[in-house]
Enzyme design. Structure first.
Site, PDB file in Angstrom:
ATOM      1  N   LYS A 216      34.568   3.862   7.947  1.00  0.00           N
ATOM      2  CA  LYS A 216      34.859   4.703   6.621  1.00  0.00           C
ATOM      3  C   LYS A 216      33.672   5.734   6.578  1.00  0.00           C
ATOM      4  O   LYS A 216      32.544   5.604   7.060  1.00  0.00           O
ATOM      5  CB  LYS A 216      34.700   3.717   5.766  1.00  0.00           C
ATOM      6  CG  LYS A 216      35.803   2.442   5.679  1.00  0.00           C
ATOM      7  CD  LYS A 216      37.140   2.631   5.681  1.00  0.00           C
ATOM      8  CE  LYS A 216      38.019   1.884   5.903  1.00  0.00           C
ATOM      9  NZ  LYS A 216      39.619   2.237   5.720  1.00  0.00           N
TER      10      LYS A 216
ATOM     11  N   SER B 152      43.229   5.329   8.556  1.00  0.00           N
ATOM     12  CA  SER B 152      42.613   5.405   7.452  1.00  0.00           C
ATOM     13  C   SER B 152      41.559   6.455   7.529  1.00  0.00           C
ATOM     14  O   SER B 152      40.986   7.231   6.173  1.00  0.00           O
ATOM     15  CB  SER B 152      41.797   4.101   7.068  1.00  0.00           C
ATOM     16  OG  SER B 152      40.647   3.735   8.081  1.00  0.00           O
TER      17      SER B 152
END
Length: 209
Positions: free
Chosen positions: A86, A41
């Site tokens: 993230k 990700s």
């Protein structure tokens, strides 16, 4: 060997080991830890199985890459997962929206040179279309109940996205990340390429285009 010499010999071995363990525990508990990236990700800036340093900090800014306890943030977390990595897009009080192929924070276009043009557009539009905002995202029942209906990032919270937008399960899908669930900020070790180091830290100082 006399008892005194034996004790001295044992102490000379045990003391450095005990000191090393104590230093390690203090460092990992209060300052720095090592985390292994799991998944794609954050590609291409952080890769699957890559090891990075995570420093504990209260001073999280836009563009920082953070690690947080996903079990307390993602209602649909997959079994076996624990922590997410993230990038912080919005901090408390910020508005975030996507339109015309660009990401905006407080109506200012974000410098997204750390990801490909395809991820800036196609990846960012994935699942939510060519135009969205915190208001439209939070109007879905995908977000945590306490985050639904909000149009700005709440106090002591962050809005996060993965760099590999087209595959990232991030704030677009589950809502805001609470400050109290943040483990720390990612620091790429010196042995990784300058490109990777720059892409992880670039937006920290040059967030807007």
């Amino acid at each position: 060997m006399t008892m005194k010499r034996l004790l001295s010999f044992i102490w000379n071995w045990i003391a450095p080991i005990a000191f090393g363990i104590a230093v390690y525990l203090v460092v990992t508990t209060f300052w720095v830890n090592i985390v292994t990236i799991n998944g794609d990700s954050m590609a291409p800036n952080l890769l699957d199985a890559q090891k990075v340093l995570v420093t504990k900090t209260e001073n999280v800014k836009r563009g920082d890459v953070i690690v947080f306890d996903a079990r307390k943030e993602d209602p649909r977390i997959q079994a076996g997962n624990k922590d997410y990595v993230k990038r912080v897009i919005g901090v408390a009080g910020d508005t975030v929206e996507y339109r015309d192929g660009n990401l905006y924070v407080n109506n200012k276009k974000v410098n997204e040179s750390y990801i490909s043009s395809d991820e800036q557009v196609t990846g960012t539009e994935a699942s939510f279309g060519s135009s969205w905002s915190l208001g439209t995202l939070s109007s879905t029942d995908m977000w945590k109940k306490q985050d639904q209906g909000k149009t700005v990032v709440p106090k002591d919270s962050y809005f996060v996205m993965g760099d590999h937008r087209s595959v990232s399960n991030d704030g677009r899908y589950f809502g805001f990340v609470s400050k109290k669930h943040v483990i720390g900020r990612v620091i790429v070790p010196f042995w990784y390429s300058k490109t990777v180091q720059n892409n992880i830290g670039k937006d920290r100082n040059h967030f807007f285009a």
